[in-house]
Structure formats: structure tokens, C-alpha cells
Write a protein that holds these residues in place. Sequence first.
Motif, PDB file in Angstrom:
ATOM      1  N   ALA A 149       0.964  -1.276  -0.038  1.00  0.00           N
ATOM      2  CA  ALA A 149      -0.206   0.038   0.039  1.00  0.00           C
ATOM      3  C   ALA A 149       0.858   1.180  -0.114  1.00  0.00           C
ATOM      4  O   ALA A 149       0.357   2.367  -0.550  1.00  0.00           O
ATOM      5  N   ILE A 150       2.021   1.111   0.590  1.00  0.00           N
ATOM      6  CA  ILE A 150       2.954   2.154   0.461  1.00  0.00           C
ATOM      7  C   ILE A 150       3.138   2.906  -0.949  1.00  0.00           C
ATOM      8  O   ILE A 150       3.402   4.223  -1.034  1.00  0.00           O
ATOM      9  N   TYR A 151       3.116   2.011  -1.836  1.00  0.00           N
ATOM     10  CA  TYR A 151       3.461   2.616  -3.196  1.00  0.00           C
ATOM     11  C   TYR A 151       2.171   3.609  -3.676  1.00  0.00           C
ATOM     12  O   TYR A 151       2.624   4.813  -4.020  1.00  0.00           O
ATOM     13  N   PRO A 152       1.163   3.079  -3.777  1.00  0.00           N
ATOM     14  CA  PRO A 152       0.075   4.165  -4.208  1.00  0.00           C
ATOM     15  C   PRO A 152      -0.326   5.317  -3.257  1.00  0.00           C
ATOM     16  O   PRO A 152      -0.360   6.304  -3.736  1.00  0.00           O
ATOM     17  N   ALA A 153      -0.197   4.902  -1.979  1.00  0.00           N
ATOM     18  CA  ALA A 153      -0.505   5.834  -0.932  1.00  0.00           C
ATOM     19  C   ALA A 153       0.577   7.012  -0.886  1.00  0.00           C
ATOM     20  O   ALA A 153       0.017   8.109  -0.917  1.00  0.00           O
ATOM     21  N   ALA A 154       1.799   6.551  -0.931  1.00  0.00           N
ATOM     22  CA  ALA A 154       2.764   7.641  -0.942  1.00  0.00           C
ATOM     23  C   ALA A 154       3.049   8.402  -2.169  1.00  0.00           C
ATOM     24  O   ALA A 154       3.222   9.602  -2.264  1.00  0.00           O
ATOM     25  N   PHE A 155       2.622   7.626  -3.177  1.00  0.00           N
ATOM     26  CA  PHE A 155       2.572   8.615  -4.450  1.00  0.00           C
ATOM     27  C   PHE A 155       1.684   9.570  -4.657  1.00  0.00           C
ATOM     28  O   PHE A 155       2.058  10.716  -4.963  1.00  0.00           O
ATOM     29  N   ASN A 156       0.386   9.096  -4.017  1.00  0.00           N
ATOM     30  CA  ASN A 156      -0.657  10.269  -3.771  1.00  0.00           C
ATOM     31  C   ASN A 156      -0.263  11.271  -2.954  1.00  0.00           C
ATOM     32  O   ASN A 156      -0.696  12.609  -3.268  1.00  0.00           O
ATOM     33  N   LEU A 157       0.393  10.969  -1.932  1.00  0.00           N
ATOM     34  CA  LEU A 157       0.932  12.162  -0.847  1.00  0.00           C
ATOM     35  C   LEU A 157       1.939  12.883  -1.562  1.00  0.00           C
ATOM     36  O   LEU A 157       1.543  14.275  -1.665  1.00  0.00           O
ATOM     37  N   ARG A 158       2.733  12.309  -2.242  1.00  0.00           N
ATOM     38  CA  ARG A 158       3.927  13.205  -2.934  1.00  0.00           C
ATOM     39  C   ARG A 158       3.118  14.015  -4.020  1.00  0.00           C
ATOM     40  O   ARG A 158       3.577  15.262  -4.050  1.00  0.00           O
ATOM     41  N   HIS A 159       2.559  13.303  -5.003  1.00  0.00           N
ATOM     42  CA  HIS A 159       1.899  14.072  -6.085  1.00  0.00           C
ATOM     43  C   HIS A 159       0.939  15.307  -5.492  1.00  0.00           C
ATOM     44  O   HIS A 159       0.713  16.327  -5.997  1.00  0.00           O
ATOM     45  N   GLY A 160       0.133  15.119  -4.427  1.00  0.00           N
ATOM     46  CA  GLY A 160      -0.624  16.012  -3.805  1.00  0.00           C
ATOM     47  C   GLY A 160      -0.010  17.260  -3.562  1.00  0.00           C
ATOM     48  O   GLY A 160      -0.537  18.360  -3.594  1.00  0.00           O
ATOM     49  N   LEU A 161       1.338  17.127  -2.885  1.00  0.00           N
ATOM     50  CA  LEU A 161       2.213  18.189  -2.451  1.00  0.00           C
ATOM     51  C   LEU A 161       2.723  18.894  -3.725  1.00  0.00           C
ATOM     52  O   LEU A 161       2.789  20.164  -3.512  1.00  0.00           O
ATOM     53  N   GLU A 162       2.902  18.315  -4.818  1.00  0.00           N
ATOM     54  CA  GLU A 162       3.322  18.645  -5.890  1.00  0.00           C
ATOM     55  C   GLU A 162       2.446  19.636  -6.538  1.00  0.00           C
ATOM     56  O   GLU A 162       2.865  20.830  -6.882  1.00  0.00           O
ATOM     57  N   THR A 175      10.173   9.186  -8.849  1.00  0.00           N
ATOM     58  CA  THR A 175      10.065   7.914  -9.517  1.00  0.00           C
ATOM     59  C   THR A 175       9.670   6.683  -8.562  1.00  0.00           C
ATOM     60  O   THR A 175       9.300   5.528  -9.092  1.00  0.00           O
ATOM     61  N   LEU A 176      10.370   6.775  -7.308  1.00  0.00           N
ATOM     62  CA  LEU A 176      10.421   5.511  -6.439  1.00  0.00           C
ATOM     63  C   LEU A 176       8.890   4.908  -6.049  1.00  0.00           C
ATOM     64  O   LEU A 176       8.743   3.864  -6.256  1.00  0.00           O
ATOM     65  N   PHE A 177       7.872   5.678  -5.908  1.00  0.00           N
ATOM     66  CA  PHE A 177       6.454   4.969  -5.599  1.00  0.00           C
ATOM     67  C   PHE A 177       5.759   4.693  -6.953  1.00  0.00           C
ATOM     68  O   PHE A 177       4.825   4.420  -6.979  1.00  0.00           O
ATOM     69  N   ARG A 178       6.331   5.205  -8.275  1.00  0.00           N
ATOM     70  CA  ARG A 178       5.720   4.949  -9.276  1.00  0.00           C
ATOM     71  C   ARG A 178       6.021   3.697 -10.317  1.00  0.00           C
ATOM     72  O   ARG A 178       5.115   3.202 -10.952  1.00  0.00           O
ATOM     73  N   TYR A 179       7.308   3.538 -10.028  1.00  0.00           N
ATOM     74  CA  TYR A 179       7.907   2.298 -10.622  1.00  0.00           C
ATOM     75  C   TYR A 179       8.991   1.553  -9.891  1.00  0.00           C
ATOM     76  O   TYR A 179       9.759   2.192  -9.049  1.00  0.00           O
ATOM     77  N   PRO A 180       8.987   0.309 -10.179  1.00  0.00           N
ATOM     78  CA  PRO A 180      10.141  -0.560  -9.286  1.00  0.00           C
ATOM     79  C   PRO A 180      11.461  -0.295  -9.976  1.00  0.00           C
ATOM     80  O   PRO A 180      12.503  -1.026  -9.527  1.00  0.00           O
ATOM     81  N   GLU A 181      11.700   0.367 -11.039  1.00  0.00           N
ATOM     82  CA  GLU A 181      12.849   0.763 -11.662  1.00  0.00           C
ATOM     83  C   GLU A 181      13.048   2.014 -12.039  1.00  0.00           C
ATOM     84  O   GLU A 181      11.717   2.724 -12.330  1.00  0.00           O
ATOM     85  N   ASP A 182      14.088   2.759 -12.040  1.00  0.00           N
ATOM     86  CA  ASP A 182      14.472   4.039 -12.573  1.00  0.00           C
ATOM     87  C   ASP A 182      14.868   4.096 -14.104  1.00  0.00           C
ATOM     88  O   ASP A 182      15.711   3.200 -14.333  1.00  0.00           O
ATOM     89  N   VAL A 183      14.254   4.702 -14.650  1.00  0.00           N
ATOM     90  CA  VAL A 183      14.634   4.870 -16.278  1.00  0.00           C
ATOM     91  C   VAL A 183      15.505   6.306 -16.388  1.00  0.00           C
ATOM     92  O   VAL A 183      14.640   7.271 -16.335  1.00  0.00           O
ATOM     93  N   LYS A 184      16.527   6.416 -17.039  1.00  0.00           N
ATOM     94  CA  LYS A 184      17.299   7.612 -17.286  1.00  0.00           C
ATOM     95  C   LYS A 184      17.405   7.752 -18.704  1.00  0.00           C
ATOM     96  O   LYS A 184      17.779   6.716 -19.360  1.00  0.00           O
ATOM     97  N   ASP A 185      16.978   8.741 -19.207  1.00  0.00           N
ATOM     98  CA  ASP A 185      16.995   9.001 -20.707  1.00  0.00           C
ATOM     99  C   ASP A 185      18.509   9.699 -21.039  1.00  0.00           C
ATOM    100  O   ASP A 185      18.723  10.770 -20.638  1.00  0.00           O
ATOM    101  N   VAL A 186      19.394   8.926 -21.174  1.00  0.00           N
ATOM    102  CA  VAL A 186      20.802   9.085 -21.412  1.00  0.00           C
ATOM    103  C   VAL A 186      20.857   9.815 -22.900  1.00  0.00           C
ATOM    104  O   VAL A 186      21.200   9.195 -23.923  1.00  0.00           O
ATOM    105  N   LYS A 187      20.955  11.185 -22.814  1.00  0.00           N
ATOM    106  CA  LYS A 187      21.096  12.021 -24.089  1.00  0.00           C
ATOM    107  C   LYS A 187      20.026  11.624 -25.141  1.00  0.00           C
ATOM    108  O   LYS A 187      20.338  11.467 -26.468  1.00  0.00           O
ATOM    109  N   LYS A 188      19.063  10.995 -24.428  1.00  0.00           N
ATOM    110  CA  LYS A 188      17.840  10.649 -25.572  1.00  0.00           C
ATOM    111  C   LYS A 188      18.278   9.598 -26.552  1.00  0.00           C
ATOM    112  O   LYS A 188      17.803   9.536 -27.636  1.00  0.00           O
ATOM    113  N   LYS A 189      19.310   8.424 -25.952  1.00  0.00           N
ATOM    114  CA  LYS A 189      19.501   7.536 -26.974  1.00  0.00           C
ATOM    115  C   LYS A 189      18.965   6.232 -26.414  1.00  0.00           C
ATOM    116  O   LYS A 189      18.435   6.115 -25.170  1.00  0.00           O
TER     117      LYS A 189
END
Length: 216
Positions: free
Chosen positions: A43-56, A131-145
Motif C-alpha cells: 500500500a505504501i506505493y500508491p499511498a505515498a505516490f498520492n501524498l507526494r503528487h498532492g504536495l507537488e 519515481t520511487l513510488f511510481r515504478y520498481p525501476e528507474d529509467v534515465k534518458d541518457v542523451k535521448k539515446k
Amino acid sequence: MAIADIRNNQHFEPLGIYALAFLDSASALFRRADEGIGMVDYAIYPAAFNLRHGLELFIKQMSIYAAYEMKDPALLYLPGHGLEQAWQSVKEYVTDIVDHDYSGERDEALSHLDVVTTTIEELHEMDPRGTLFRYPEDVKDVKKKKPRARTDQPPPFDMVNLADWAAISASTFDAVQYLLNNGHDRAESLAHQRGDPPLHFHETVMKRGEEGAKEK
């Protein structure tokens, strides 16, 4: 059976009402999990995401009020999901609202400001990129390659006290609602003084910015 009347939302500043809705849902999700209902361990994932997004969204709404008051579109929020830097950009304005709270409840206003600041700091420390509470992995766009760099993103905790987070979410909702109301009342009072039309403040700020650009 409850029916949601979405039309009622038109009476509020859009980002503000969305902020409150996400914060309210965060509190509900944490309470539900604390009562042992649903997927308690996750539950931490959707709950914390909503908390963070609400503050944003709250921060972005306050930037609109600040931009309207100062007649400066440059104060409007920038795209992105970072909390700490965005909060620092509007904290002085929010603090000024608290300092000029004429309701006689300044201690309450300061308490709400402290709640928001503390919650933002805690979430930023856990999840600076949003990104922590949205995805189980972090995706970085390295120079859009392609392919983009992917890294596992395990949570920085093993155990979560759901009752504590339910209380944090509830107090954050109360604090944000209080500060949004004060920001809106202050902006609305200015609108009456300026004779501005009944537009959302974001529209008024952008309209003024476009007019200023044409004059240049």
C-alpha cells in the motif's frame, strides 16, 4: 451509493482541488491498509505516490497565486516532479501568507506550515526524483539515446508504520487545505481590488504575460 458531481470542481482552482483529492486519497489508502484491508505490504506505493503528487500540485497552485500577486509569469511553476526545489521557490510567499494571517490563528498557521515543510523534506529524502513510488525501476534518458538506462529501484526501507503515515497524510491534507484557502482568499481579494475578470488565476497571469510580450 455516492455520486460524484464533477461540476462542483469548477468552483475551485484546478490544481488546488486536484492536490486535495490526491492527499485525501493518500490518507484513505494508508488508513485502509492500517486496518489490514487489501494489499497491506504494498500500500505504501500508491499511498505515498498520492501524498507526494498532492504536495507537488499544492506547490504548483501556490506558485500561481504568487505569480498573480506579483504580476510575474516567471514565478509560475516549471515542469518536473522535484519537490524540494519547487517548495523553496514558493516557501517565502507561503510564509508571507502565514505571517499576515489576520484570522487570529497565527500559531495554527505556523503549525500547518511546519507540517507541509516536514512532509516535503521526508519525501524528498526518500524520493528526490519522484519515481520511487511510481515504478520498481528507474529509467534515465541518457542523451535521448536508446536503449535508456534502467536500474532497479528498491525502496529505502524495510518496514513501514502505516498508522504513522496515515496520521502524516491526514495532517498534511489539513495543512494544505488551510494554506490553499488562505492563498485563494488573498488572491481573490486582490482580484476584486484590481477589477480582474472571473478567470482562473493561472489564466489571468498568462494573459498578462502575453500582453506584456506584445508590448515589447
